[in-house]
Design a protein around this motif. Sequence first.
Motif, PDB file in Angstrom:
ATOM      1  N   VAL A 113       0.835  -1.198   0.000  1.00  0.00           N
ATOM      2  CA  VAL A 113       0.000   0.000   0.000  1.00  0.00           C
ATOM      3  C   VAL A 113       0.872   1.251   0.000  1.00  0.00           C
ATOM      4  O   VAL A 113       0.609   2.214  -0.734  1.00  0.00           O
ATOM      5  CB  VAL A 113      -0.934  -0.004   1.232  1.00  0.00           C
ATOM      6  CG1 VAL A 113      -1.766   1.277   1.284  1.00  0.00           C
ATOM      7  CG2 VAL A 113      -1.841  -1.235   1.201  1.00  0.00           C
ATOM      8  N   ALA A 114       1.935   1.229   0.824  1.00  0.00           N
ATOM      9  CA  ALA A 114       2.796   2.414   0.940  1.00  0.00           C
ATOM     10  C   ALA A 114       3.673   2.595  -0.292  1.00  0.00           C
ATOM     11  O   ALA A 114       3.783   3.698  -0.835  1.00  0.00           O
ATOM     12  CB  ALA A 114       3.666   2.282   2.194  1.00  0.00           C
ATOM     13  N   VAL A 115       4.308   1.498  -0.722  1.00  0.00           N
ATOM     14  CA  VAL A 115       5.216   1.562  -1.886  1.00  0.00           C
ATOM     15  C   VAL A 115       4.892   0.375  -2.785  1.00  0.00           C
ATOM     16  O   VAL A 115       5.453  -0.718  -2.609  1.00  0.00           O
ATOM     17  CB  VAL A 115       6.700   1.516  -1.448  1.00  0.00           C
ATOM     18  CG1 VAL A 115       7.607   1.764  -2.658  1.00  0.00           C
ATOM     19  CG2 VAL A 115       6.973   2.515  -0.337  1.00  0.00           C
ATOM     20  N   PRO A 116       3.974   0.517  -3.739  1.00  0.00           N
ATOM     21  CA  PRO A 116       3.555  -0.621  -4.572  1.00  0.00           C
ATOM     22  C   PRO A 116       4.704  -1.370  -5.234  1.00  0.00           C
ATOM     23  O   PRO A 116       4.620  -2.572  -5.466  1.00  0.00           O
ATOM     24  CB  PRO A 116       2.645   0.052  -5.615  1.00  0.00           C
ATOM     25  CG  PRO A 116       2.122   1.268  -4.923  1.00  0.00           C
ATOM     26  CD  PRO A 116       3.247   1.756  -4.057  1.00  0.00           C
ATOM     27  N   GLY A 117       5.790  -0.717  -5.506  1.00  0.00           N
ATOM     28  CA  GLY A 117       6.906  -1.384  -6.175  1.00  0.00           C
ATOM     29  C   GLY A 117       7.615  -2.407  -5.309  1.00  0.00           C
ATOM     30  O   GLY A 117       8.423  -3.195  -5.816  1.00  0.00           O
ATOM     31  N   LEU A 118       7.320  -2.427  -4.015  1.00  0.00           N
ATOM     32  CA  LEU A 118       7.980  -3.367  -3.100  1.00  0.00           C
ATOM     33  C   LEU A 118       7.155  -4.614  -2.840  1.00  0.00           C
ATOM     34  O   LEU A 118       7.500  -5.418  -1.969  1.00  0.00           O
ATOM     35  CB  LEU A 118       8.273  -2.675  -1.757  1.00  0.00           C
ATOM     36  CG  LEU A 118       9.269  -1.514  -1.775  1.00  0.00           C
ATOM     37  CD1 LEU A 118       9.445  -0.940  -0.376  1.00  0.00           C
ATOM     38  CD2 LEU A 118      10.624  -1.991  -2.320  1.00  0.00           C
ATOM     39  N   SER A 119       6.067  -4.815  -3.573  1.00  0.00           N
ATOM     40  CA  SER A 119       5.174  -5.937  -3.302  1.00  0.00           C
ATOM     41  C   SER A 119       5.875  -7.295  -3.402  1.00  0.00           C
ATOM     42  O   SER A 119       5.542  -8.230  -2.678  1.00  0.00           O
ATOM     43  CB  SER A 119       3.979  -5.905  -4.252  1.00  0.00           C
ATOM     44  OG  SER A 119       4.421  -5.948  -5.603  1.00  0.00           O
ATOM     45  N   HIS A 120       6.871  -7.403  -4.310  1.00  0.00           N
ATOM     46  CA  HIS A 120       7.556  -8.690  -4.476  1.00  0.00           C
ATOM     47  C   HIS A 120       8.486  -9.008  -3.305  1.00  0.00           C
ATOM     48  O   HIS A 120       9.031 -10.117  -3.224  1.00  0.00           O
ATOM     49  CB  HIS A 120       8.338  -8.699  -5.794  1.00  0.00           C
ATOM     50  CG  HIS A 120       9.404  -7.649  -5.880  1.00  0.00           C
ATOM     51  ND1 HIS A 120       9.116  -6.309  -6.100  1.00  0.00           N
ATOM     52  CD2 HIS A 120      10.759  -7.724  -5.758  1.00  0.00           C
ATOM     53  CE1 HIS A 120      10.237  -5.609  -6.122  1.00  0.00           C
ATOM     54  NE2 HIS A 120      11.246  -6.440  -5.908  1.00  0.00           N
TER      55      HIS A 120
END
Length: 635
Positions: free
Chosen positions: A147-154
Amino acid sequence: MRSSPLEHQAQPPATAHASSFGLLVAAAGVVYGDIGTSPLYTLKEVFAGHYGVQVNEEGVLGILSLVLWSLLWVVSLKYVMFMLRADNEGEGGVMALTALARRATSAHPRLSATLVLLGLFGTALFYGDSMITPAISVLSAVEGLDVAVPGLSHWVVPITVVLLIGLFVIQKHGTARIGTLFGPVMVIWFSVLGLLGIHGILQRPEVLQAVNPWWAFNFFLAHPGIGITILGAVVLALTGAEALYADMGHFGRKPIARAWFGLVLPGLLLNYFGQGALLLADPGAARNPFYLLAPDWALLPMIGLATLSTIIASQAVISGAFSLSQQAIQLGYIPRMQIQHTSSAAQGQIYIGVVNWALMACVVLLVIGFGSSGALAAAYGVAVTTTMLIDTLLVAAVMLLLWKAPRWLAIPLLLGFLLVDGLFFAANAPKVLQGGAFPVVAGVVLYLLMTTWKRGKQILFERLDETALPLPVFLASIGLQPPHRVDGTAVFLTASPDAVPHALLHNLLHNQVLHRQVVLLTVVTRDTPRLDPSQRFEVTAYEQGFYRVLLNFGFMEEPDVPAALQHCPDKTLDFAPMRTTWFLSRETVIPTRRLGMAPWRERLFAFLHKNANSSMRYFGLPANRVIELGTQVEI
């Protein structure tokens, strides 16, 4: 009814007040960590889409009403106000309740045996639940990064795995220092939950209509197809309800109840209603209503606080698994394991390596295999609802047969508990085909292990008794042909109080000597948690310097045999460490085709018996004063 010893300490008013407040804070941290982190994923799962619940006024208010009244009925009424009174001399949990139910049904052997098997199955399911809880809790907290940083989902799964492995690795060092943070952190957590909820409610105060139970009934009427099924998601709000009963022995009933009504329940309900208000204002927030309820500037601090809180919740479950394992070992349902005490001040802080590493492996595999809290939610619920159902059946026997409660009051109340538990169980049963099979399979496997061990030990004792020599016959033969006697005391540990231990016969046959004092010692674990010192010993003196000693322990006590024997009431017995020799019999189990158990269970029992912790370590015997004599036993 007896409550925790902590509640009976005589203290000055100010000290007692501070102590009560400290217990309340500690209970909030240890007991309610699991249920306290359920707002992270409950409404997110309900409105995920696969249940078909629409994010509109009817759907949101209906779900909130279901969550509210489920918490009030199951947790507040059943567990806090009712189950906490079903204590086994201050101890709670499914094992303690099983011992209590067995005592209540002692006049009905078949019913007693059935309830014991139910209690064992509930215990086995607790371990299955202990695997899912850390995985879903920590994973849902770390998912805030998406939610905070979508690019860190992985990175969510790798970070979760690292955090969980670190949590299990530090277990052997003890949790005394970490435990001091539990209460204050969880008090902050529940306070933040409440404040966020109030902020959301102020934006859409109409959400408070959900307090009316009509919204819950209306939801079932308006959604006949998914009305019962949705309880499979609502049950996520009840995660950890059984834990508050299991932890009663650590804190006492009153601090647990006060923490629930004074802090935990208000914080949970305010947050759920705040999330509901957010969903009414913005249906798109259903993707993660917990984190989206927080202001943008508070998102990263909330992720950190949520992660720390879920680790605390996981720690409580792991400690509970250690405690439950210790009880099961004492009561003879699982093989003896090495138990390490991690604190000299707190008796309950223990570490069992086998349990720790097995849990870690299962939890990590669950995180990697399911990959998200939503997928894990599909696996959650089967084990916990079955345990809740078993709790109700066990407490019904206690209430009707032991307490002799008025039937006009007990039966309607118990039927109400069974109805609600049955609905939750029925709603979660289909999850067996959606990943929920994992905790059930784990529970079934552990149940088979426990029943195989218990039955195998019974068969082993029966086989030993078949060839055992009655004590009166042996004493008569000693009188006719006295052997050479040497100074000191010989202690022979034996499970049969009426026969001569095989180790004694082997020692006499090969060494042809007897000590001046010969003690035939049987260690017995009772159904009560702890025993009064006056109940510890039963001593019978025979001729020829022989003594029969029954040494009794409660199932929550550490069986330190040498230390206990120093308080033997018979002062003619000399248990001086350097004058006492301990003789143990080490049986090698050989499976056969004799009537007993299925061949595969006999082989399993032989394997478990071979790898069980030795009696020397378990009973705290001095290694340099122990003689082990082996014998082969066909079962």
